[in-house]
Write an enzyme that holds these catalytic residues in place. Structure first.
Site, PDB file in Angstrom:
ATOM      1  N   GLU A  29      51.888  47.575  44.923  1.00 13.13           N
ATOM      2  CA  GLU A  29      52.393  46.484  45.764  1.00 13.13           C
ATOM      3  C   GLU A  29      53.778  46.858  46.262  1.00 13.13           C
ATOM      4  O   GLU A  29      54.556  47.474  45.526  1.00 13.13           O
ATOM      5  CB  GLU A  29      52.500  45.198  44.955  1.00 13.13           C
ATOM      6  CG  GLU A  29      51.195  44.697  44.413  1.00 13.13           C
ATOM      7  CD  GLU A  29      51.367  43.339  43.767  1.00 13.13           C
ATOM      8  OE1 GLU A  29      51.319  42.345  44.486  1.00 13.13           O
ATOM      9  OE2 GLU A  29      51.596  43.285  42.544  1.00 13.13           O
TER      10      GLU A  29
ATOM     11  N   LYS B 138      43.712  33.036  36.201  1.00 18.93           N
ATOM     12  CA  LYS B 138      44.306  33.995  35.291  1.00 18.93           C
ATOM     13  C   LYS B 138      45.829  33.824  35.285  1.00 18.93           C
ATOM     14  O   LYS B 138      46.330  33.251  36.255  1.00 18.93           O
ATOM     15  CB  LYS B 138      43.926  35.421  35.684  1.00 18.93           C
ATOM     16  CG  LYS B 138      44.426  35.816  37.098  1.00 18.93           C
ATOM     17  CD  LYS B 138      44.586  37.273  37.265  1.00 18.93           C
ATOM     18  CE  LYS B 138      45.924  37.775  36.848  1.00 18.93           C
ATOM     19  NZ  LYS B 138      47.033  37.512  37.794  1.00 18.93           N
TER      20      LYS B 138
ATOM     21  N   HIS C 249      42.673  42.578  36.781  1.00 13.41           N
ATOM     22  CA  HIS C 249      42.243  43.230  38.033  1.00 13.41           C
ATOM     23  C   HIS C 249      41.848  44.701  37.825  1.00 13.41           C
ATOM     24  O   HIS C 249      40.796  45.141  38.261  1.00 13.41           O
ATOM     25  CB  HIS C 249      43.352  43.182  39.086  1.00 13.41           C
ATOM     26  CG  HIS C 249      43.825  41.794  39.420  1.00 13.41           C
ATOM     27  ND1 HIS C 249      42.999  40.705  39.417  1.00 13.41           N
ATOM     28  CD2 HIS C 249      45.059  41.321  39.774  1.00 13.41           C
ATOM     29  CE1 HIS C 249      43.695  39.620  39.765  1.00 13.41           C
ATOM     30  NE2 HIS C 249      44.938  39.972  39.976  1.00 13.41           N
TER      31      HIS C 249
ATOM     32  N   HIS D  51      40.577  37.227  41.406  1.00 11.69           N
ATOM     33  CA  HIS D  51      40.303  37.273  42.848  1.00 11.69           C
ATOM     34  C   HIS D  51      39.957  38.680  43.337  1.00 11.69           C
ATOM     35  O   HIS D  51      39.384  38.836  44.402  1.00 11.69           O
ATOM     36  CB  HIS D  51      41.440  36.637  43.663  1.00 11.69           C
ATOM     37  CG  HIS D  51      42.659  37.477  43.807  1.00 11.69           C
ATOM     38  ND1 HIS D  51      43.620  37.578  42.850  1.00 11.69           N
ATOM     39  CD2 HIS D  51      43.090  38.264  44.826  1.00 11.69           C
ATOM     40  CE1 HIS D  51      44.585  38.386  43.269  1.00 11.69           C
ATOM     41  NE2 HIS D  51      44.284  38.813  44.472  1.00 11.69           N
TER      42      HIS D  51
ATOM     43  N   LYS E  94      54.984  46.825  41.059  1.00 16.78           N
ATOM     44  CA  LYS E  94      55.614  46.090  42.161  1.00 16.78           C
ATOM     45  C   LYS E  94      56.709  46.963  42.744  1.00 16.78           C
ATOM     46  O   LYS E  94      57.199  47.874  42.087  1.00 16.78           O
ATOM     47  CB  LYS E  94      56.204  44.784  41.633  1.00 16.78           C
ATOM     48  CG  LYS E  94      55.131  43.820  41.125  1.00 16.78           C
ATOM     49  CD  LYS E  94      55.520  42.383  41.327  1.00 16.78           C
ATOM     50  CE  LYS E  94      54.454  41.421  40.820  1.00 16.78           C
ATOM     51  NZ  LYS E  94      53.298  41.283  41.717  1.00 16.78           N
TER      52      LYS E  94
ATOM     53  N   LYS F 191      37.094  40.420  46.517  1.00 13.40           N
ATOM     54  CA  LYS F 191      37.494  41.244  47.667  1.00 13.40           C
ATOM     55  C   LYS F 191      36.264  41.956  48.224  1.00 13.40           C
ATOM     56  O   LYS F 191      35.416  42.441  47.474  1.00 13.40           O
ATOM     57  CB  LYS F 191      38.562  42.263  47.240  1.00 13.40           C
ATOM     58  CG  LYS F 191      39.927  41.605  46.988  1.00 13.40           C
ATOM     59  CD  LYS F 191      41.006  42.649  46.761  1.00 13.40           C
ATOM     60  CE  LYS F 191      42.299  42.016  46.313  1.00 13.40           C
ATOM     61  NZ  LYS F 191      43.168  41.591  47.402  1.00 13.40           N
TER      62      LYS F 191
ATOM     63  N   ASP G  62      49.537  40.762  33.824  1.00 13.95           N
ATOM     64  CA  ASP G  62      49.340  40.196  35.160  1.00 13.95           C
ATOM     65  C   ASP G  62      48.286  40.970  35.957  1.00 13.95           C
ATOM     66  O   ASP G  62      47.546  40.388  36.741  1.00 13.95           O
ATOM     67  CB  ASP G  62      50.690  40.231  35.909  1.00 13.95           C
ATOM     68  CG  ASP G  62      50.641  39.507  37.239  1.00 13.95           C
ATOM     69  OD1 ASP G  62      50.020  38.422  37.297  1.00 13.95           O
ATOM     70  OD2 ASP G  62      51.217  40.014  38.229  1.00 13.95           O
TER      71      ASP G  62
HETATM   72  C1  BG6 Z   1      47.916  38.305  41.280  1.00 10.13           C
HETATM   73  C2  BG6 Z   1      49.166  38.638  40.505  1.00 10.13           C
HETATM   74  O1  BG6 Z   1      46.842  38.070  40.403  1.00 10.13           O
HETATM   75  O2  BG6 Z   1      47.596  39.379  42.143  1.00 10.13           O
HETATM   76  C3  BG6 Z   1      50.312  38.948  41.449  1.00 10.13           C
HETATM   77  O3  BG6 Z   1      49.509  37.548  39.673  1.00 10.13           O
HETATM   78  C4  BG6 Z   1      49.910  40.012  42.440  1.00 10.13           C
HETATM   79  O4  BG6 Z   1      51.463  39.362  40.727  1.00 10.13           O
HETATM   80  C5  BG6 Z   1      48.585  39.665  43.115  1.00 10.13           C
HETATM   81  O5  BG6 Z   1      50.938  40.114  43.417  1.00 10.13           O
HETATM   82  C6  BG6 Z   1      48.081  40.814  43.961  1.00 10.13           C
HETATM   83  O6  BG6 Z   1      46.971  40.398  44.700  1.00 10.13           O
HETATM   84  P1  BG6 Z   1      46.607  41.065  46.094  1.00 10.13           P
HETATM   85  O7  BG6 Z   1      45.344  40.402  46.486  1.00 10.13           O
HETATM   86  O8  BG6 Z   1      47.759  40.780  47.023  1.00 10.13           O
HETATM   87  O9  BG6 Z   1      46.462  42.525  45.831  1.00 10.13           O
END
Ligand code: BG6
Length: 496
Positions: free
Chosen positions: A224, A156, A248, A186, A348, A190, A243
């Site tokens: 985050e 992605k 997600h 991803h 973020k 999880k 993003d």
């Molecule tokens: C990614 C984004 O898909 O997921 C990032 O591109 C983000 O910007 C990340 O930081 C967050 O993943 P996780 O697994 O750390 O929550």
């Protein structure tokens, strides 16, 4: 893998005898931080076929020794310390082959062909900019490197909007059948996200209540603490909506809201998720103004350390209007969820790293206990990270005379309940790709339905020339995000 450790899905999707895992962008950030460490872990736990070759592609004119030295120094910090074992690492390095190749040069693919094992199952992982996806697939096919057993993994964000996503899907679809395309998100790998399906469909107690009006609202937060870091080149043209929300957060929403699938067959699960995406109430321009908030972090402090603002980050244009935060209120137009607000938020440089789904149940119809805290409801909190737990908040009587009530939690502490090794999302998903299991990957129509819902929101922001609202790094986002909840007489759980 011991036979007793196998699930029926493993038996149904056996490992291939011979595997070539080809990584485009093989020495890029994603490969070094996630893919190679995940493959190392899979290999050291016996989850790769014996005859595996990992072919990393990059533009650098390196010798094998230079490549190995680079990978060794850059990957190991991303492997849990207790899993770093020199012998296992050396055995893993023996699987690696480096091929220096310009992915845009069709003539170069013959060289890739010579690095592959005869008769292998081939997985092509495209850890590159999406603009290269279609060219790579065409060149692989042109060089005769795609057959019915080949698979392609697309990272992605897939496209920038609906039209560009459709273009990529059309082009990739000329060379790979839908059953060979693994669109990776991803979050679907999880542990706790997969566990959410089990919580809902492996227990009978929640399902009868899992609907409006028994459920008052759902909150999904992916916060985050990190900033944009060194990724501004990518991030500034993307923003939090593309993003994080388009993929997600909407995938999490689908798993919370979907109907029980008839089986775990990939299409049975993906059909149900698709129905949710198609039922999302479209936002008109006035809804965008009322129900969405975009923000951008300014200088502040996170976890006691000072943090620069987004505009001061390296490679961010000083007049950038890219959002680093989104909060929104969504509705799902179907019988189960009519009028139940779903609040989504991600950002973020927020107060802490914390991802959580909070399902808030309806208030009691009648207040029997006069001393009960007002409006206290039962909540199911599903914590995805950094810790993994599920808590059901219940009311209990405080010891002593009188009937004083206090909320306490029923805790399902997954980390203590299951003390064995927990694999990372990428490891789990890579094994799924190798075994050909599509359940936890996005199908084309799902991805396009997500773009279809998200696009009018971004268009609405553009039409209104909406600038992101500033929020201090280390906070929970702009004040407008709390106001979004307050208008419904609600609050984000961290703030209550
Ligand atoms: C990614 C984004 O898909 O997921 C990032 O591109 C983000 O910007 C990340 O930081 C967050 O993943 P996780 O697994 O750390 O929550």
């Amino acid at each position: 893998m011991k036979r007793s450790d196998m699930t029926s899905a493993d038996r149904f999707n056996p490992l291939p005898d011979v595997l070539d895992m080809v990584i485009f962008g093989g020495v890029g950030d994603l490969s070094l931080r996630k893919l190679l460490p995940a493959l190392y872990m899979a290999h050291s736990h016996g989850n790769l076929p014996e005859r595996t070759r990992i072919v990393a592609l990059g533009r650098q004119a390196w010798t094998h020794e230079e490549f190995v030295a680079f990978v060794s120094s850059r990957c190991q910090p991303f492997i849990p310390e207790k899993s770093r074992e020199p012998g296992a690492w050396q055995r893993f390095l023996n699987l690696l082959v480096y091929v220096s190749l310009d992915a845009t040069d069709a003539a170069a693919y013959a060289k890739l062909g010579t690095a592959l094992q005869p008769g292998s199952d081939r997985v092509y992982y495209l850890a590159t900019a999406p603009s290269l996806f279609t060219g790579i697939c065409a060149h692989l096919s042109g060089a005769g490197l795609v057959d019915a057993r080949s698979r392609v993994v697309l990272e992605k964000p897939l496209g920038h909007d609906l039209a560009s996503a459709q273009d990529i899907n059309n082009e990739v679809g000329r060379y790979f059948a839908e059953s060979q395309i693994f669109r990776i998100d991803h979050y679907l790998g999880k542990e706790t996200v997969q566990n959410l399906m089990v919580l809902r469909f492996g227990n009978s107690i929640f399902e009868p209540l899992w609907r409006g009006p028994h459920i008052k609202s759902v909150q999904i937060t992916v916060a985050e603490s990190v900033g944009v870091g060194s990724r501004a080149g990518f991030y500034d043209g993307t923003g939090a909506m593309r993003d994080m929300v388009q993929n997600h957060l909407l995938q999490l929403l689908c798993i919370v809201a979907m109907e029980p699938p008839v089986s775990l067959d990939p299409d049975a699960v993906r059909d149900e998720k698709l129905k949710v995406l198609r039922s999302l109430r479209p936002m008109k321009e006035t809804d965008v103004a009322q129900n969405t908030v975009r923000g951008q972090y300014t200088a502040g402090a996170v976890n006691g350390e000072s943090a620069v603002g987004y505009l001061q980050e390296d490679n961010v244009p000083e007049d950038s209007h890219t959002e680093t935060f989104v909060a929104l209120k969504a509705y799902i137009n179907n019988w189960r969820w009519a009028n139940v607000p779903f609040f989504l938020r991600t950002g973020k440089r927020m107060h802490e790293r914390s991802s959580e789904i909070v399902v808030e149940f309806a208030a009691m119809p009648f207040a029997l206990f006069p001393d009960a805290p007002r409006q206290q409801t039962n909540r199911l909190c599903i914590r995805l990270q950094p810790e993994e737990h599920v808590q059901l908040q219940m009311m209990a009587k405080e010891p002593g005379s009188g009937m004083r009530l206090r909320p306490v939690s029923l805790n399902l502490d997954l980390e203590s309940a299951f003390t064995g090794r927990r694999s990372e999302a990428y490891e789990r998903l890579l094994i799924d790709v190798i075994r050909g299991r599509l359940t936890h990957f996005m199908r084309r129509d799902e991805l396009e339905a997500a773009w279809k819902w998200v696009e009018p929101i971004m268009d609405g922001w553009t039409a209104r020339d909406e600038k992101p609202k500033p929020y201090t790094a280390g906070s929970w986002g702009p004040a407008a995000s709390s106001a979004l909840m307050a208008r419904e007489n609600m609050a984000w759980v961290e703030e209550s």
